[in-house]
Design a protein around this motif. Structure first.
Motif, PDB file in Angstrom:
ATOM      1  N   SER A  67      56.465  43.312  20.152  1.00  7.12           N
ATOM      2  CA  SER A  67      57.586  43.149  19.216  1.00  7.12           C
ATOM      3  C   SER A  67      57.359  43.896  17.905  1.00  7.12           C
ATOM      4  CB  SER A  67      57.844  41.669  18.936  1.00  7.12           C
ATOM      5  OG  SER A  67      56.717  41.086  18.305  1.00  7.12           O
TER       6      SER A  67
ATOM      7  N   THR B 105      50.097  48.114  19.937  1.00  6.41           N
ATOM      8  CA  THR B 105      49.688  46.878  20.596  1.00  6.41           C
ATOM      9  C   THR B 105      48.173  46.714  20.582  1.00  6.41           C
ATOM     10  OG1 THR B 105      49.703  47.991  22.739  1.00  6.41           O
ATOM     11  CG2 THR B 105      51.711  46.810  22.101  1.00  6.41           C
TER      12      THR B 105
ATOM     13  N   ARG C 159      57.396  47.636  27.108  1.00  2.74           N
ATOM     14  CA  ARG C 159      56.661  46.553  27.762  1.00  2.74           C
ATOM     15  C   ARG C 159      56.859  46.600  29.271  1.00  2.74           C
ATOM     16  NH1 ARG C 159      56.932  42.068  30.483  1.00  2.74           N
ATOM     17  NH2 ARG C 159      55.527  40.347  29.992  1.00  2.74           N
TER      18      ARG C 159
ATOM     19  N   TRP D 215      61.378  47.725  22.373  1.00  3.28           N
ATOM     20  CA  TRP D 215      60.029  47.306  22.760  1.00  3.28           C
ATOM     21  C   TRP D 215      59.984  46.680  24.146  1.00  3.28           C
ATOM     22  CZ3 TRP D 215      58.823  42.168  23.487  1.00  3.28           C
ATOM     23  CH2 TRP D 215      59.555  41.194  22.785  1.00  3.28           C
TER      24      TRP D 215
ATOM     25  N   SER E  49      49.079  42.644  23.670  1.00  2.00           N
ATOM     26  CA  SER E  49      50.004  41.861  22.856  1.00  2.00           C
ATOM     27  C   SER E  49      50.516  42.676  21.671  1.00  2.00           C
ATOM     28  CB  SER E  49      49.316  40.590  22.362  1.00  2.00           C
ATOM     29  OG  SER E  49      48.176  40.922  21.582  1.00  2.00           O
TER      30      SER E  49
ATOM     31  N   ASP F 188      56.243  39.081  24.403  1.00  2.00           N
ATOM     32  CA  ASP F 188      55.507  39.897  23.441  1.00  2.00           C
ATOM     33  C   ASP F 188      54.128  40.301  23.956  1.00  2.00           C
ATOM     34  OD1 ASP F 188      55.390  41.183  20.868  1.00  2.00           O
ATOM     35  OD2 ASP F 188      53.987  39.615  20.246  1.00  2.00           O
ATOM     36  N   SER F 189      53.714  39.761  25.091  1.00  2.00           N
ATOM     37  CA  SER F 189      52.395  40.107  25.621  1.00  2.00           C
ATOM     38  C   SER F 189      52.436  40.198  27.147  1.00  2.00           C
ATOM     39  CB  SER F 189      51.346  39.080  25.186  1.00  2.00           C
ATOM     40  OG  SER F 189      51.645  37.814  25.734  1.00  2.00           O
TER      41      SER F 189
END
Length: 160
Positions: free
Chosen positions: A121, A97, A134, A130, A118, A15-16
């Motif tokens: 999601s 984000t 990313r 996502w 971050s 997620d980050s």
């Protein structure tokens, strides 16, 4: 990457994105760059004078691929800057984000610039969507931090 099945723990970790780079310049000079919303919208070379305008509290950066929108979350000169990455030419979201930068002085001179992006999601309920965004940003931050280093260090004489 997108065809794999991930556990919840793996998705949480994905997620980050965190990256860092050492820059041979004082914190104030690095701050002058990172305090500018969307400085990382470029083709690998930081623009000294980007196409940047404001619509209320939203900064709009225009480049050949379209418009990118950012809201400043917090500025703590010269150590911390945070921006919410809003809509892009590829997605239209009201809250994207979170992009955070830290500038930490190094013993012996220069600084370490850290970035943490971050909240991937939150861009879609579908992890494949996502994770694809990313993936591009994961490669992009390495390139953008190198571009920041080049840009800031080239201004060692105080040029702009």
């Amino acid at each position: 990457m997108n065809d794999a099945t991930y556990t919840d723990a793996e998705l949480a970790e994905l997620d980050s994105i965190a990256r860092e780079i050492d820059i041979d310049a004082p914190a104030e000079r690095v701050w002058d760059l990172i305090a500018r919303p969307g400085w990382y919208i470029n083709d690998g070379t930081v623009e000294a004078e980007p196409d940047l305008r404001y619509e209320g509290d939203v900064a709009v950066v225009t480049d050949p691929t379209g418009e990118f929108r950012f809201r400043t979350v917090q500025l703590d000169k010269p150590r911390y800057a945070a921006f919410r990455w809003l809509g892009t030419p590829f997605r239209d979201v009201s809250e994207g984000t979170l992009v955070e930068f830290w500038v930490q002085e190094r013993a012996g001179g220069g600084v370490t610039l850290r970035v943490l992006e971050s909240g991937f999601s939150g861009l879609s309920e579908d992890p494949a969507v996502w994770l694809k965004e990313r993936e591009g940003n994961d490669r992009g931050w390495t390139q953008e931090l190198a571009a920041a280093k080049t840009f800031v260090e080239s201004r060692a004489d105080g040029g702009s």
